[in-house]
Design a protein around this motif. Structure first.
Motif, PDB file in Angstrom:
ATOM      1  N   GLY A  66      45.623  43.284  24.416  1.00 37.89           N
ATOM      2  CA  GLY A  66      45.765  44.104  25.609  1.00 37.89           C
ATOM      3  C   GLY A  66      44.511  44.019  26.448  1.00 37.89           C
ATOM      4  N   ALA A  67      44.545  44.698  27.577  1.00 39.28           N
ATOM      5  CA  ALA A  67      43.407  44.691  28.496  1.00 39.28           C
ATOM      6  C   ALA A  67      43.176  46.079  29.060  1.00 39.28           C
ATOM      7  CB  ALA A  67      43.661  43.711  29.640  1.00 39.28           C
ATOM      8  N   ALA A  68      41.912  46.339  29.358  1.00 46.37           N
ATOM      9  CA  ALA A  68      41.498  47.587  29.999  1.00 46.37           C
ATOM     10  C   ALA A  68      40.448  47.225  31.037  1.00 46.37           C
ATOM     11  CB  ALA A  68      40.934  48.571  28.972  1.00 46.37           C
ATOM     12  N   LEU A  69      40.303  48.074  32.025  1.00 45.09           N
ATOM     13  CA  LEU A  69      39.297  47.888  33.068  1.00 45.09           C
ATOM     14  C   LEU A  69      38.152  48.841  32.782  1.00 45.09           C
ATOM     15  CD1 LEU A  69      38.762  46.439  35.776  1.00 45.09           C
ATOM     16  CD2 LEU A  69      39.904  48.335  36.904  1.00 45.09           C
ATOM     17  N   THR A  70      36.925  48.361  32.947  1.00 47.98           N
ATOM     18  CA  THR A  70      35.770  49.220  32.755  1.00 47.98           C
ATOM     19  C   THR A  70      34.980  49.319  34.053  1.00 47.98           C
ATOM     20  OG1 THR A  70      33.745  49.596  31.489  1.00 47.98           O
ATOM     21  CG2 THR A  70      34.356  47.310  31.845  1.00 47.98           C
ATOM     22  N   ASP A  71      34.283  50.430  34.252  1.00 45.96           N
ATOM     23  CA  ASP A  71      33.441  50.609  35.431  1.00 45.96           C
ATOM     24  C   ASP A  71      32.036  50.064  35.209  1.00 45.96           C
ATOM     25  OD1 ASP A  71      35.486  51.874  36.822  1.00 45.96           O
ATOM     26  OD2 ASP A  71      34.902  53.860  36.121  1.00 45.96           O
ATOM     27  N   ALA A  72      31.697  49.741  33.974  1.00 42.61           N
ATOM     28  CA  ALA A  72      30.344  49.288  33.644  1.00 42.61           C
ATOM     29  C   ALA A  72      30.132  47.836  34.074  1.00 42.61           C
ATOM     30  CB  ALA A  72      30.110  49.416  32.139  1.00 42.61           C
ATOM     31  N   PRO A  73      28.904  47.487  34.460  1.00 45.50           N
ATOM     32  CA  PRO A  73      28.618  46.081  34.763  1.00 45.50           C
ATOM     33  C   PRO A  73      28.704  45.235  33.488  1.00 45.50           C
ATOM     34  CG  PRO A  73      26.673  47.467  35.121  1.00 45.50           C
ATOM     35  CD  PRO A  73      27.777  48.364  34.700  1.00 45.50           C
TER      36      PRO A  73
ATOM     37  N   ASN B  94      50.161  40.902  32.256  1.00 53.78           N
ATOM     38  CA  ASN B  94      49.402  42.089  31.916  1.00 53.78           C
ATOM     39  C   ASN B  94      49.149  42.891  33.185  1.00 53.78           C
ATOM     40  OD1 ASN B  94      46.718  43.636  31.480  1.00 53.78           O
ATOM     41  ND2 ASN B  94      47.536  43.219  29.439  1.00 53.78           N
ATOM     42  N   PRO B  95      49.518  44.182  33.216  1.00 56.67           N
ATOM     43  CA  PRO B  95      49.379  44.970  34.446  1.00 56.67           C
ATOM     44  C   PRO B  95      47.937  45.185  34.888  1.00 56.67           C
ATOM     45  CG  PRO B  95      50.003  46.383  32.623  1.00 56.67           C
ATOM     46  CD  PRO B  95      50.073  44.974  32.125  1.00 56.67           C
ATOM     47  N   ILE B  96      46.987  45.117  33.983  1.00 54.23           N
ATOM     48  CA  ILE B  96      45.571  45.292  34.335  1.00 54.23           C
ATOM     49  C   ILE B  96      44.976  43.964  34.798  1.00 54.23           C
ATOM     50  CG2 ILE B  96      43.283  45.916  33.448  1.00 54.23           C
ATOM     51  CD1 ILE B  96      45.216  48.293  33.795  1.00 54.23           C
ATOM     52  N   LEU B  97      45.166  42.904  34.024  1.00 56.17           N
ATOM     53  CA  LEU B  97      44.594  41.602  34.355  1.00 56.17           C
ATOM     54  C   LEU B  97      45.272  40.946  35.552  1.00 56.17           C
ATOM     55  CD1 LEU B  97      44.115  40.215  30.755  1.00 56.17           C
ATOM     56  CD2 LEU B  97      42.310  40.844  32.369  1.00 56.17           C
ATOM     57  N   GLY B  98      46.516  41.308  35.822  1.00 58.84           N
ATOM     58  CA  GLY B  98      47.240  40.708  36.938  1.00 58.84           C
ATOM     59  C   GLY B  98      46.665  41.069  38.292  1.00 58.84           C
ATOM     60  N   ASP B  99      45.769  42.032  38.332  1.00 61.09           N
ATOM     61  CA  ASP B  99      45.166  42.486  39.589  1.00 61.09           C
ATOM     62  C   ASP B  99      43.719  42.005  39.723  1.00 61.09           C
ATOM     63  OD1 ASP B  99      45.297  43.949  42.013  1.00 61.09           O
ATOM     64  OD2 ASP B  99      44.251  45.630  41.074  1.00 61.09           O
ATOM     65  N   TRP B 100      43.390  40.843  39.160  1.00 58.79           N
ATOM     66  CA  TRP B 100      42.000  40.374  39.125  1.00 58.79           C
ATOM     67  C   TRP B 100      41.521  39.744  40.437  1.00 58.79           C
ATOM     68  CZ3 TRP B 100      40.637  35.330  40.026  1.00 58.79           C
ATOM     69  CH2 TRP B 100      41.620  34.349  39.873  1.00 58.79           C
ATOM     70  N   TYR B 101      42.422  39.440  41.358  1.00 56.56           N
ATOM     71  CA  TYR B 101      42.016  38.686  42.557  1.00 56.56           C
ATOM     72  C   TYR B 101      42.541  39.291  43.843  1.00 56.56           C
ATOM     73  CZ  TYR B 101      46.771  36.817  42.470  1.00 56.56           C
ATOM     74  OH  TYR B 101      48.143  36.691  42.479  1.00 56.56           O
ATOM     75  N   ARG B 102      41.919  38.822  44.941  1.00 54.50           N
ATOM     76  CA  ARG B 102      42.383  39.111  46.298  1.00 54.50           C
ATOM     77  C   ARG B 102      42.940  37.809  46.864  1.00 54.50           C
ATOM     78  NH1 ARG B 102      37.464  41.228  46.061  1.00 54.50           N
ATOM     79  NH2 ARG B 102      37.229  43.459  46.217  1.00 54.50           N
ATOM     80  N   TYR B 103      43.982  37.936  47.655  1.00 54.28           N
ATOM     81  CA  TYR B 103      44.548  36.755  48.308  1.00 54.28           C
ATOM     82  C   TYR B 103      44.447  36.929  49.813  1.00 54.28           C
ATOM     83  CZ  TYR B 103      47.720  33.118  49.832  1.00 54.28           C
ATOM     84  OH  TYR B 103      48.247  32.022  50.463  1.00 54.28           O
ATOM     85  N   ASP B 104      43.766  36.005  50.461  1.00 51.98           N
ATOM     86  CA  ASP B 104      43.643  35.993  51.919  1.00 51.98           C
ATOM     87  C   ASP B 104      44.809  35.173  52.454  1.00 51.98           C
ATOM     88  OD1 ASP B 104      43.090  35.393  54.584  1.00 51.98           O
ATOM     89  OD2 ASP B 104      40.953  35.043  54.238  1.00 51.98           O
ATOM     90  N   ASP B 105      45.832  35.864  52.979  1.00 54.22           N
ATOM     91  CA  ASP B 105      47.032  35.158  53.420  1.00 54.22           C
ATOM     92  C   ASP B 105      46.851  34.403  54.737  1.00 54.22           C
ATOM     93  OD1 ASP B 105      46.927  37.486  54.893  1.00 54.22           O
ATOM     94  OD2 ASP B 105      48.994  38.074  54.521  1.00 54.22           O
TER      95      ASP B 105
END
Length: 181
Positions: A56-63, A95-106
């Motif tokens: 699984g995956a989690a997002l952290t606020d730490a550097p 994965n709902p957390i990892l799937g949001d890793w990028y920005r897309y400039d359309d």
């Protein structure tokens, strides 16, 4: 030890095992030998709808440099989600957390990683790592990943169970707020 990884862009998935690195698999859908899979911008963990494991995956606020351990709760497993793109593009396991890793400039059609640090839980639920995706260019994902320890210390959740009409539930695996049922 920290590893810099290059996940080459292609139609094939690249599989990663915490503590081992990139590996080759013949039957990933039935294997516990992988923890993370990447194919261009798509990311999966060996869990839920993507595999038989408990990854699984989690997002952290730490550097990235400050992350030394991972809490054992709060990891999201894979599920079938809408494919990125216009409505009606279909669904796929991710994965709902990892799937949001990028920005897309359309306008310029450029993918760039967000400044995020992720925690990974391995497929057997015993190993943990930190992950930061650093770049994406021509289908090649460059990331740093390093195994970390875990902290299974006390976690406190407050539940309000004042109604005699229904149950109060909480999803500890994902660290979500109570679900009323």
């Amino acid at each position: 030890a920290q590893s810099e990884l290059r996940f080459e862009g292609s139609s094939d998935w690249a599989y990663y095992k915490i503590g081992t690195g990139l590996i080759q698999l013949t039957s990933p859908e039935a294997s516990l030998d992988w923890d993370l899979a990447i194919q261009r911008t798509r990311v999966r963990t060996n869990s839920g709808s993507s595999g038989p494991g408990r990854a699984g995956a989690a997002l952290t606020d730490a550097p990235y440099g400050a992350v030394q351990t991972a809490n054992t709760l709060g990891f999201f497993e894979d599920r079938v989600l809408p494919i990125a793109g216009p409505p009606g593009s279909g669904e796929e396991s991710s994965n709902p957390i990892l799937g949001d890793w990028y920005r897309y400039d359309d306008v310029n059609h450029v993918v760039s990683p967000k400044e995020q640090v992720f925690l990974l839980r391995g497929s057997q639920g015993l190993r943990y790592a930190k992950l930061e995706i650093q770049s994406y260019e021509d289908g090649v994902v460059t990331a740093v990943i390093e195994e970390v320890g875990y902290d299974s210390g006390e976690t406190v959740h407050t539940l309000t169970a004042t109604s005699s009409e229904g149950w109060v539930q909480i999803r500890l695996s994902e660290g979500e707020e109570p679900v009323r049922g």
